[in-house]
Design an enzyme around this catalytic site. Structure first.
Site, PDB file in Angstrom:
ATOM      1  N   GLU A 179       2.326   9.843  26.863  1.00  0.00           N
ATOM      2  CA  GLU A 179       3.579   9.289  27.021  1.00  0.00           C
ATOM      3  C   GLU A 179       3.361   7.889  27.367  1.00  0.00           C
ATOM      4  O   GLU A 179       3.605   7.106  28.516  1.00  0.00           O
ATOM      5  CB  GLU A 179       4.370  10.108  28.398  1.00  0.00           C
ATOM      6  CG  GLU A 179       4.753  11.444  28.343  1.00  0.00           C
ATOM      7  CD  GLU A 179       5.233  12.097  29.322  1.00  0.00           C
ATOM      8  OE1 GLU A 179       5.618  11.307  30.424  1.00  0.00           O
ATOM      9  OE2 GLU A 179       5.702  13.165  29.446  1.00  0.00           O
ATOM     10  N   GLU A 358       4.142  19.503  26.458  1.00  0.00           N
ATOM     11  CA  GLU A 358       4.921  19.721  27.643  1.00  0.00           C
ATOM     12  C   GLU A 358       6.310  20.208  27.399  1.00  0.00           C
ATOM     13  O   GLU A 358       7.285  19.630  26.858  1.00  0.00           O
ATOM     14  CB  GLU A 358       4.923  18.342  28.630  1.00  0.00           C
ATOM     15  CG  GLU A 358       3.599  18.109  29.129  1.00  0.00           C
ATOM     16  CD  GLU A 358       3.778  16.843  30.007  1.00  0.00           C
ATOM     17  OE1 GLU A 358       4.761  16.561  30.617  1.00  0.00           O
ATOM     18  OE2 GLU A 358       2.879  16.120  29.960  1.00  0.00           O
TER      19      GLU A 358
HETATM   20  O1  IFM Z   1       4.653  15.494  35.663  1.00  0.00           O
HETATM   21  C1  IFM Z   1       4.977  15.016  34.606  1.00  0.00           C
HETATM   22  C2  IFM Z   1       4.030  14.764  33.592  1.00  0.00           C
HETATM   23  O2  IFM Z   1       2.914  14.134  34.214  1.00  0.00           O
HETATM   24  C3  IFM Z   1       4.183  13.870  32.398  1.00  0.00           C
HETATM   25  N1  IFM Z   1       5.470  14.469  31.900  1.00  0.00           N
HETATM   26  C4  IFM Z   1       6.672  14.969  32.593  1.00  0.00           C
HETATM   27  C5  IFM Z   1       6.132  15.673  33.826  1.00  0.00           C
HETATM   28  C6  IFM Z   1       7.414  15.882  34.749  1.00  0.00           C
HETATM   29  O3  IFM Z   1       8.149  15.010  35.009  1.00  0.00           O
END
Ligand code: IFM
Length: 456
Positions: A179, A358
């Site tokens: 990210e 994710e």
């Molecule tokens: O916890 C975070 C992660 O570190 C990166 N993506 C989003 C998740 C939830 O906010």
């Protein structure tokens, strides 16, 4: 995708979705959010250690100093993953454990930890899926400008080489960054994340150097692990205008440009989006000859992090008051946006493969079953509904090859501290005992069967 593989995912009965046998089921975490042990075995200071010590920076005043103590409990955590039937585990490697000052001396004990973890996963039949950078920059590099300076991208590539030299012979898939939008925006523009800087211009420099760092590290992966697959993880928040009014539509285009297109377009070889660049007034002063080619180096898979969509309004003070289902982060639950995103990515950019790196939800986790376990049927519904979208996308020929639930464990949710709980597995405060929730039991079945039924 061939028609044969498409038919392999046909529903066995309405509301029941069978995924291809090759689809990988996993769960994800990151180093600072679970490891703890921030002073162990020669680890250097990270920007998150420093940031958490800033009064008011973290909602509950906590830090990742202990987190889930995964650094010491890693073997038990692998046993847990094995019990859940995970086929792959996405984790991140903490740069400050490997090169404590960001450049220079290498800390072998940090490498030893990840070697034990990787070997333990392989022995358990779980594919290690590491990400080289998930936001925990060595503080020593921040003291020299952090991602606003190009030297950090070069240091990142050197750190990547050190990791690849130790683990490149046994890790099949690598991700460079997690990210970069959040690193650049939350870290350098809004200041809600480490290093807590509020400077739009610094954010643009950081975003470019992060992508340069990705390109340089990708080259090191190709050199040192030529048969491994490599990619980058982007977060996407599809954005819709609050109304059809041209001003709201323009606001949505800008947000989409800043949050989504700014990263995916250079990676896809299209350079930075011209409309957004103009509206931000960026002269691109940081772009050196060859950078755009470097950033657009071939990746084997794009990692897609998806949680929600957003609504943009020309009125910057407007808040989203719609009565829609939301998680306990306040994020709208809108699974069709994931399907729409996958279609858009594939139609516009045509990456060769996608992995959902994710997806998951913070939920209240207030209900418990008779045996005391968290009865998180809302989380099960969230994951199942998003998997239905992934299944549809695969059926349409979009090559999505795996899914990682965020997260394996309840953990340190950055500036929110330990309040939000994203885990399939509860981590009891104090004892740090791991207790699988109902969602973990449900996901175990999914991992074993490759079938997702509509939850009741
Ligand atoms: O916890 C975070 C992660 O570190 C990166 N993506 C989003 C998740 C939830 O906010």
């Amino acid at each position: 995708m061939t028609s044969a593989s498409t038919s392999a995912i046909a529903s066995t009965r309405p509301g029941t979705r069978r995924f291809p046998a090759t689809f990988r089921w996993g769960s994800a975490t990151s180093a600072y959010q679970i490891e703890g042990a921030v002073a162990a075995d020669g680890r250097g200071e990270s920007i998150w250690d420093r940031f958490c010590a800033t009064p008011g920076a973290i909602a509950d005043g906590s830090s990742g100093a202990e987190a889930c103590d995964h650094y010491r409990r890693w073997a038990d955590d692998i046993a847990l993953m094995r019990d859940l039937g995970l086929q792959a585990y996405r984790f991140s490697i903490a740069w400050p454990r490997i090169v404590p000052d960001g450049v220079g001396a290498i800390n072998q004990r940090g490498l030893d930890f990840y070697e034990r973890l990787v070997d333990g996963l392989l022995a358990a039949g779980i594919e290690p899926a590491p990400t080289l950078y998930h936001w925990d920059l060595p503080q020593a590099l921040q003291d020299r400008g952090g991602w606003t300076v190009r030297a950090t991208a070069e240091a990142f590539a050197d750190y990547a080489s050190v990791v690849l030299e130790r683990l490149g012979d046994r890790v099949p898939r690598w991700m460079t960054l997690n990210e970069p939008f959040v690193s650049a925006n939350h870290g350098y523009v809004t200041g809600e994340h480490a290093p807590g800087i509020r400077d739009e211009r610094a954010g643009l420099a950081a975003a470019h150097h992060l992508l340069v760092g990705h390109g340089l590290a990708l080259g090191r992966i190709r050199d040192l692990a030529p048969t491994a697959q490599a990619g980058i993880v982007l977060n996407f928040t599809p954005v819709v205008p609050a109304s059809d009014e041209p001003a709201d539509v323009a606001a949505a285009e800008l947000v989409d440009g800043v949050e989504n297109r700014w990263y995916v377009e250079p990676l896809a070889g299209l350079g930075y989006p011209a409309d957004t660049r103009e509206r931000l007034g960026w002269d691109g002063g940081e772009i050196l000859d060859g950078d755009l080619e470097l950033i657009a180096g071939r990746i084997d898979a794009l990692g897609v992090n998806f949680y929600s969509r957003s609504v943009a309004s020309a009125d910057r003070e407007a808040t989203d008051e719609r009565a829609v289902p939301r998680t306990s982060m306040g994020w709208e639950i809108h699974p069709p946006s994931l399907g729409g995103l996958l279609r858009r990515l594939h139609e516009h950019y045509g990456f060769s493969r996608y992995v959902i790196t994710e997806n998951g939800a913070a939920m209240p986790d207030e209900e418990r079953s008779d045996d005391g376990r968290v009865a998180d049927h809302d989380r099960i519904r969230y994951v199942a509904a998003h998997l239905a979208e992934v299944h549809d996308a695969i059926g349409e020929g979009i090559p999505v090859e795996g899914y990682f639930v965020w997260s394996l464990l309840d953990n340190f949710e950055w500036a929110h501290g330990y309040g939000p709980r994203f885990g399939l597995v509860e981590v009891e405060p104090g004892s740090l005992r791991r207790v699988p929730k109902a969602s973990a039991e449900w996901y175990r079945e999914v991992c074993h069967t490759g079938v997702v039924a509509d939850p009741l």
